[in-house]
Each structure stands twice: as structure tokens, then as C-alpha cells.
Write a protein that holds these residues in place. Structure first.
Motif, mmCIF file in Angstrom:
data_model
loop_
_atom_site.group_PDB
_atom_site.id
_atom_site.type_symbol
_atom_site.label_atom_id
_atom_site.label_comp_id
_atom_site.label_asym_id
_atom_site.label_seq_id
_atom_site.Cartn_x
_atom_site.Cartn_y
_atom_site.Cartn_z
ATOM 1 N N SER A 221 0.845 -1.192 0.000
ATOM 2 C CA SER A 221 0.000 0.000 0.000
ATOM 3 C C SER A 221 0.880 1.241 0.000
ATOM 4 C CB SER A 221 -0.913 0.003 1.235
ATOM 5 O OG SER A 221 -1.689 1.183 1.284
ATOM 6 N N LYS A 223 1.926 5.081 -2.548
ATOM 7 C CA LYS A 223 1.533 6.007 -3.606
ATOM 8 C C LYS A 223 2.466 5.854 -4.806
ATOM 9 C CE LYS A 223 -1.510 7.446 -0.703
ATOM 10 N NZ LYS A 223 -2.873 6.886 -0.799
ATOM 11 N N SER A 328 -4.924 1.963 -9.099
ATOM 12 C CA SER A 328 -6.059 2.302 -8.239
ATOM 13 C C SER A 328 -5.978 3.756 -7.781
ATOM 14 C CB SER A 328 -6.102 1.381 -7.024
ATOM 15 O OG SER A 328 -4.903 1.477 -6.287
ATOM 16 N N ASP A 330 -6.416 4.860 -4.860
ATOM 17 C CA ASP A 330 -5.754 5.023 -3.566
ATOM 18 C C ASP A 330 -4.240 5.001 -3.666
ATOM 19 O OD1 ASP A 330 -5.262 2.353 -3.959
ATOM 20 O OD2 ASP A 330 -6.339 1.653 -2.186
ATOM 21 N N SER A 331 -3.700 4.820 -4.868
ATOM 22 C CA SER A 331 -2.257 4.945 -5.062
ATOM 23 C C SER A 331 -1.888 6.293 -5.689
ATOM 24 C CB SER A 331 -1.733 3.803 -5.933
ATOM 25 O OG SER A 331 -2.284 3.858 -7.231
ATOM 26 N N ARG A 346 -12.066 15.335 -3.465
ATOM 27 C CA ARG A 346 -12.248 14.474 -2.285
ATOM 28 C C ARG A 346 -13.653 13.890 -2.237
ATOM 29 N NH1 ARG A 346 -9.903 18.945 0.888
ATOM 30 N NH2 ARG A 346 -7.675 18.542 1.176
ATOM 31 N N GLU A 351 -11.079 7.875 -2.507
ATOM 32 C CA GLU A 351 -9.884 7.048 -2.315
ATOM 33 C C GLU A 351 -8.589 7.836 -2.529
ATOM 34 O OE1 GLU A 351 -12.950 4.471 -4.600
ATOM 35 O OE2 GLU A 351 -12.232 6.547 -4.564
ATOM 36 N N LYS A 536 -8.277 -5.292 -2.502
ATOM 37 C CA LYS A 536 -7.854 -4.672 -3.765
ATOM 38 C C LYS A 536 -7.850 -5.616 -4.970
ATOM 39 C CE LYS A 536 -5.015 -0.993 -1.783
ATOM 40 N NZ LYS A 536 -3.709 -0.303 -1.811
#
Length: 584
Positions: A221, A223, A328, A330-331, A346, A351, A536
């Protein structure tokens, strides 16, 4: 930063459904509050931290005694906190000869931990050492090899070198936190005297955050992509109104200096392998002009993987970027100077991480440094090529739109794959993909470089690496399969992961053809695959059934394929040495 009391309240939240991480915390000072902070920060990051906390000052016993509670607990991750304060006390009791080898002895101990055969498959997070200046020599201590200042600085340097050698050792850099906040913030003398706790209550959330940064990166997990606004984010002013000469950029005095130094930071992220993208409300030609023509522009068009400048919403442009990159939300991190735009993103893409940039551009960098947005658990030289790979992918996406038939598009790509086992050349990349792959990952098992190297020489393991190249360029190593002997007739697919950059190209069909070919050549009759769901990897929930595997009765996640009845699956990828495309 979240206050300690909120982290404590997090422990009352329902963690059902969160992935469980078994973590051991061992230290030479009181760690009860640190354990609470780590668990609370874990909840913030979406992890249920099942923690084992050793008794006070039992680091050596817990690690060296194979019958200790640490080994009974069998953690995934071991966090070791040997404090500078205790080391300073020890240094003070030694003669000069032993003071001069203090750093070496501590490094020898950490090395022995890394070499422990029972810990080679564990991830070890070791805190480095914030400095204490005991002022015995003052600044002259830098010239005295037995001084405490000299030994601490040597120790931190040697820890970095050690972490380079051992793939399972990660340094949690709490020394950098003290550099930012100061020792008076990190350490409260009266609390230490009464509780043996060397970290202040105020410092605990920051330290726990750094621990969870590393844990998250280890667990895959992290970025991967930075999306940037342009006006008043990358430069001062509005390019459409102020023109090329009117925007604020440059290394002289004034606010332009802040934007130039911010761009230097972004450039280094790109060089490290972070994907840099643009999402701007602008005419595309106008938006690109500074990149091509402004003499003080640090970032160039070749640094940008996907450039979205139009009058669509930022939300729509970010979704377009996500669709091209196949990663994704969230990355991703989105930076924009405008609070309204930040809130819209946001609300519509919850995510994605959207930091609250300061109003003053001069404060951008210090604020972003404090967030540690791009922690990673791996790095390889192929990371440097990531931007060009995604630029090529954008061209593929554009090219695909000229076809009405998918098969015709795939044929036109002239795709070629090199298939090999694990080698000393691809091992770093295989380990990195093991850590990074989340979506197309059937079992989400993480492997270190040492794990990969040991499998390469195991006759009961079939290890397969796949590259992919087409007429637009190379994607590098994109897929890995590890099949382990279950019995004389059966192979079990321990690992199957693939880069999402090559989705919808037929790589899964190509890989299965190769898997069956290897299985048949070695006399196996059956391949068993397993899908272990994570938050995921739902995209591969039906992977095996789509490929013709049959679900095993009584097993909720296992599927079987008899290789003697297998018919090659159609795809448009050739093996590198196969000009007749006999594999597919």
C-alpha cells in the motif's frame, strides 16, 4: 497530525474486514504507549494490527532465545526500538577502547538478526538513532572516533549500508523526525525519569505514522502517482491570463523561487519512478507552453506521463488518467492550490489522497516533506523508465480508439514476450512487483529478493517471468508465476501477479499456455490455482474460471485444470524466439 488520544480511541473501532498484520514490538525502553499509537494508526490506514509487545528491555533475549514468546507469536513484521538514550548510558560506562567499537557491536547484533534463518522470511523494521549531543567534546567530537556523537553518526550510516545488503531489513527514520521537530519535542525528561518512556506523547503519532508508512509499503500500500494542477501550483499566476512572461518562476529572489524548488522536488520523484501527471483547466497548447519555452521551467513535457489540460472537471480528468494508467485511485496523490477543487475531488473520488496545501507556496515543500507521501519498500533501476512506459501506454490507448475490433488492434501491436526463470538480473524486479502488485494478484504473497533467489534453485518450483514488448516499446517485466510441486502429478500456483499496465492484451492467456506447456513437459497432470480475496484484488475473482479451471468441490477458493485436456488459448503474443507464434 492525529493526536495520541484519537489514536487511542481508534482501538474501539470495528476492524472486521481489515487485513490483519501480525506485528511484534520489542524495545529497550517502555513501549506501551507506542504500541497503542501503532495500533491506532493502523486503524487509520485500514489495517488491524495484531501486536505482540515484549517486556521492557528484552531485545536481545527475545531475538536470540529461540524459545522466546516472540517466536511463539510468529509475527509477519518485527519492529525493534533500541533507543539512543540507552545507548548513551551504555557508552558512558565503557572505557575509550570499547567506546570506539560501540557502533560496530550494535551493527554486528543487527546483522546477526538479519542472518537468523528463522527470521529470513520476516520483515524487520529497525529504528535509527536520533542524536544526543552529550557535549563532552562539543563540535570537536566529530574528530574523536570514540565520542558518542561520532559513534551515533557512524551507526546510522552503517545501518543504511546494512539495509542495502538485506532485503528484509527496513530502517524507520525517526532521526529525521527529530531533525524536523527538535529533541525537546521528541523527548520529555520528566516523563522518562518516571516511566522509562523516551518518546514524548506529542511525538508518538509521528513515530507511529512512520512505522505504518513502512508497514503499508511492505504490504503493497503506497503512492505511485502524483497528479498536479498548474496555475499557482507549478508556477505563480495564471498562464492563460498572464502569458509566458508573466508567470512567476525562477531561482532568484521572490515567490518564483518557491515554485522552481517545488518543481525540483517533483523532478526527483519522477526520477525515482513516481508517475507525474497533469490535470488542469486550461487550453492544452497554452498549458504546455511553459514546459516547452519557459527558461526557468524545471519540469519538461517528457517528465509528464499523462497530460490532461482541457475544460473538463478535475474529477473527470483524474478519472481519465486513472483509466490510462490502470492503477487504483488510492495509489494517487492530487495537489492543487485551490481549496474548492480539492474538496470536489475528495467528495467524488474519496480514495485519492488530497493534501491541504498551505496558502503560501513558500511553505509547500516543508509541508509535503512532513507527510512522507511516497514511502516505498523497494526500488530498482527499471523505476526510472516508468514515465516513458506510461507515455507509451497513452499512445496505445489513443491508437486503440482507431479500431472497432479488439482482435485487429491486438494483432496490430506485434506483441512479443521473453519467458524466463528467475535470474540475478530480474530478481530485484520480481521482488519489487511482488510488493507492488495488488489488483492483479491471485494470492498476494509478498517475497523478498532472498526468497526469489532461493526459489530459483529449487527443483520443485517452476518459476516464470514474462516481459512484453510491442511496436510502441517495451513494458519490461510484467508478469510472474510461481508453481510449486504438490505431489508427483500436481502443481499448485503459489503466485500469479501481473502489472495492470498490460491488462486486456491477452497476457493471462499467454501465461497459462506457457504454464501448461511446462507442466506437461515435466509430467504433471494437474494445475491447482487459488484465489485469496483482499480489498484490492476483486478484479481477479473470476480469473481461474474464465481460463477454464473447474472449481474444486468443498474448496471455496481453489480451482483445478487437467493439462492433458488443455487446448491452447488464443492470443496475439509471440515468444521472442517463436516467429511462427506457435504458443498462442
Amino acid at each position: 497530525m492525529i493526536e495520541f488520544n484519537k489514536l487511542k480511541r481508534n482501538l474501539k473501532k470495528d476492524t472486521a474486514g481489515m487485513p490483519v498484520v501480525k506485528l511484534a514490538l520489542i524495545g529497550d525502553t517502555a513501549t506501551q504507549f507506542l504500541a497503542t499509537a501503532i495500533r491506532g494508526m493502523g486503524v487509520e490506514r485500514g489495517y488491524n494490527i495484531a501486536i505482540y509487545e515484549s517486556e521492557y528491555n528484552q531485545v536481545e533475549r527475545q531475538l536470540l532465545d529461540l524459545s522466546s514468546d516472540l517466536y511463539t507469536f510468529d509475527p509477519d513484521i518485527i519492529v525493534i526500538f533500541q533507543s539512543t538514550h540507552k545507548l548513551c548510558v551504555l557508552h558512558s560506562t565503557l572505557d575509550q577502547e570499547k567506546q570506539s567499537i560501540l557502533a560496530n557491536e550494535r551493527i554486528d547484533f543487527v546483522t546477526s538478526v538479519c542472518n537468523n534463518p528463522l527470521l529470513t522470511n520476516k520483515k524487520i523494521i529497525y529504528f535509527n538513532y536520533p542524536e544526543i549531543d552529550d557535549t563532552i567534546f562539543g563540535s570537536y567530537a566529530n574528530k574523536v572516533h570514540f565520542s558518542f556523537t561520532y559513534q551515533i553518526r557512524k551507526l546510522n550510516f552503517e545501518l543504511m549500508r546494512l539495509a542495502e545488503q538485506y532485503g528484509n531489513l527496513f530502517i524507520c527514520d525517526i532521526a529525521s523526525l527529530q531533525n524536523k521537530f527538535g529533541r525537546d519535542f521528541m523527548y520529555t525528561p520528566n516523563i522518562y525519569i518516571t516511566t522509562e518512556m523516551v518518546l514524548s506523547i506529542d511525538a508518538l503519532p509521528y513515530v507511529a505514522s512512520r512505522v505504518m508508512d513502512v508497514v503499508g509499503a511492505i504490504k503493497g500500500s503506497f503512492k505511485k502517482c502524483l497528479i498536479l494542477d498548474l496555475d499557482n501550483t507549478l508556477w505563480g499566476g495564471v498562464i492563460g491570463d498572464d502569458g509566458l512572461e508573466g508567470i512567476q518562476l525562477g531561482h532568484g529572489l521572490g515567490i518564483g523561487k518557491a515554485f522552481s524548488e517545488f518543481q525540483l522536488w517533483v523532478k526527483k520523484l519522477k526520477q525515482r519512478g513516481v508517475i507525474i501527471c497533469i490535470a488542469s483547466k486550461n487550453n492544452e497548447d497554452t498549458a504546455k507552453e511553459p514546459f516547452a519555452k519557459h527558461p526557468d521551467m524545471v519540469l519538461k513535457l517528457e517528465d509528464i506521463a499523462v497530460f490532461q489540460a482541457n475544460w473538463e472537471t478535475k474529477v473527470d480528468n483524474i478519472r481519465t488518467i486513472q483509466n490510462i494508467l490502470n492503477i487504483s485511485f488510492d495509489s494517487m496523490v492530487f495537489l492543487d492550490d485551490n481549496p474548492f477543487e480539492r474538496n470536489i475531488v475528495r467528495e467524488n473520488i474519496p480514495e485519492i489522497l488530497v493534501p491541504e496545501l498551505p496558502e503560501d507556496p513558500g511553505e509547500y515543500l516543508e509541508y509535503l516533506y512532513s507527510l512522507n507521501l511516497f514511502e516505498t519498500a523497494s526500488y530498482s533501476q527499471t523505476d526510472k523508465d516508468r514515465t516513458s512506459q506510461y507515455q507509451i501506454e497513452a499512445k496505445r490507448v489513443s491508437f486503440s480508439k482507431t479500431f472497432t475490433n479488439e482482435a485487429d488492434f491486438l494483432k496490430s501491436l506485434n506483441m512479443v514476450s521473453v519467458v524466463s526463470g528467475f535470474t540475478k538480473f530480474n530478481t530485484p524486479r520480481v521482488a519489487q512487483l511482488s510488493l507492488r502488485s495488488n489488483q492483479f494478484n491471485l494470492r498476494t504473497i509478498r517475497y523478498s529478493e532472498s526468497d526469489i533467489s532461493s526459489m530459483a534453485s529449487n527443483p520443485d518450483i517452476i518459476d516464470l517471468c514474462f516481459t512484453l514488448e510491442d511496436k510502441f516499446g517495451s513494458n519490461g517485466l510484467v508478469a510472474v508465476v510461481i508453481m510449486k510441486k504438490q505431489d508427483s502429478e500436481t502443481l499448485f500456483v503459489d503466485t500469479w501477479f501481473m502489472s495492470c499496465r498490460v491488462l486486456n492484451r491477452g497476457m493471462e492467456d499467454f501465461a497459462l499456455n506457457i504454464m501448461v506447456e511446462r507442466a506437461q513437459a515435466l509430467g504433471y497432470k494437474k494445475i491447482i490455482g487459488e484465489y485469496l480475496p483482499t480489498p484490492k484484488n476483486k478484479m481477479v475473482e473470476t480469473h481461474y474460471s474464465k481460463l477454464g479451471f473447474q472449481k474444486i468441490k468443498g474448496e471455496t477458493a481453489q480451482y483445478e485444470l487437467y493439462v492433458d485436456n488443455y487446448h491452447l488459448r488464443k492470443c496475439y503474443i509471440k515468444t521472442a524466439e517463436d516467429d511462427n507464434n506457435t504458443t498462442c
